[in-house]
Design a protein around this motif. Sequence first.
Motif, PDB file in Angstrom:
ATOM      1  N   THR A  12       0.837  -1.198   0.000  1.00 45.56           N
ATOM      2  CA  THR A  12       0.000   0.000   0.000  1.00 45.56           C
ATOM      3  C   THR A  12       0.871   1.248   0.000  1.00 45.56           C
ATOM      4  N   ASN A  14       0.326   5.482   0.955  1.00 46.35           N
ATOM      5  CA  ASN A  14      -0.544   6.523   1.500  1.00 46.35           C
ATOM      6  C   ASN A  14       0.025   7.892   1.155  1.00 46.35           C
ATOM      7  N   LYS A  15      -0.842   8.774   0.678  1.00 47.19           N
ATOM      8  CA  LYS A  15      -0.390  10.104   0.280  1.00 47.19           C
ATOM      9  C   LYS A  15      -1.537  11.094   0.419  1.00 47.19           C
ATOM     10  N   GLY A  88      -8.153   1.500  -4.507  1.00 48.36           N
ATOM     11  CA  GLY A  88      -7.758   2.527  -3.558  1.00 48.36           C
ATOM     12  C   GLY A  88      -8.913   3.029  -2.724  1.00 48.36           C
ATOM     13  N   ASN A 138      -6.947  12.451   1.416  1.00 48.99           N
ATOM     14  CA  ASN A 138      -6.038  11.407   1.862  1.00 48.99           C
ATOM     15  C   ASN A 138      -6.330  10.161   1.046  1.00 48.99           C
ATOM     16  N   LYS A 140      -5.232   6.160  -0.129  1.00 47.81           N
ATOM     17  CA  LYS A 140      -4.509   4.900   0.085  1.00 47.81           C
ATOM     18  C   LYS A 140      -4.711   4.040  -1.141  1.00 47.81           C
ATOM     19  N   PHE A 174       0.223   9.064   8.937  1.00 49.67           N
ATOM     20  CA  PHE A 174       0.545   9.962   7.837  1.00 49.67           C
ATOM     21  C   PHE A 174       1.036  11.332   8.320  1.00 49.67           C
ATOM     22  N   GLY A 198       4.373   4.033   2.838  1.00 46.38           N
ATOM     23  CA  GLY A 198       3.657   2.809   2.539  1.00 46.38           C
ATOM     24  C   GLY A 198       4.320   1.603   3.167  1.00 46.38           C
TER      25      GLY A 198
END
Length: 234
Positions: A12, A14-15, A88, A138, A140, A174, A198
């Motif tokens: 995964t 995350n951003k 996602g 956000n 994922k 995050f 991630g």
Amino acid sequence: MEQKNDIEVFGTINKRETVFTIDDKIEPGTLVFEALEPFPGYYHETPFDTKPIYMYIALAEHYPLENIIRATQEVEKVFDEKFDAGKGFLNIYNTTYNVLRVRHLNRYDLIGALQKAYEDNGIHFLGKNKKSLKEKANIKVVKFFKLEEIDDGIYIDKKERFHAYIELPAYFEFDDFKALSNRVQYNWDESKFDAAVGSFYHNGRLREFVRIYSNKLSLEYLQQIKKLYLEKMK
């Protein structure tokens, strides 16, 4: 034969990105987001062209990952154009959307046809029930990685240009990761890069990582970034 230092895993990323809804060239009435700047920390040192870079198409329900993979494999048999798709989750205003993340389409006018191909394979899309918006989200993404380990805990993506991954010795939520990356960026004088956080599971262990996006992915460059991340974690 696959090299010993090549691995294939699911993981995964995350951003946080600014996304906006689009209405043209899509299946009418569906909710489709485009990322305004997919790699905001990079400052566009390599200019992007006008094709869509990252699209997030809201799904009508939560489909298991294997359903998305199975449908994608069927779509690839009949869809003549290149694309890459993954599962996602996109969160805006405390609302989480299940999404199909799509990239590498050559033209906007392929989006609607791609949606139709997925619908023919049992993947249906959420209707748009609100005004157009432009907000930070956000995100994922669950994706497949094909990696080459070029140094201890440093990997190059074999499928995506300009992507590399550096293992971190601890897990970060995050906001904590963002604060760590800010400390690194403030003390970094080399070519700019974008960072996301991630993990992937390999050899019996969950590996936490920072994803680096840059066109300067030499081993020395990545070793320097790794050293700075480790320093700023203390």
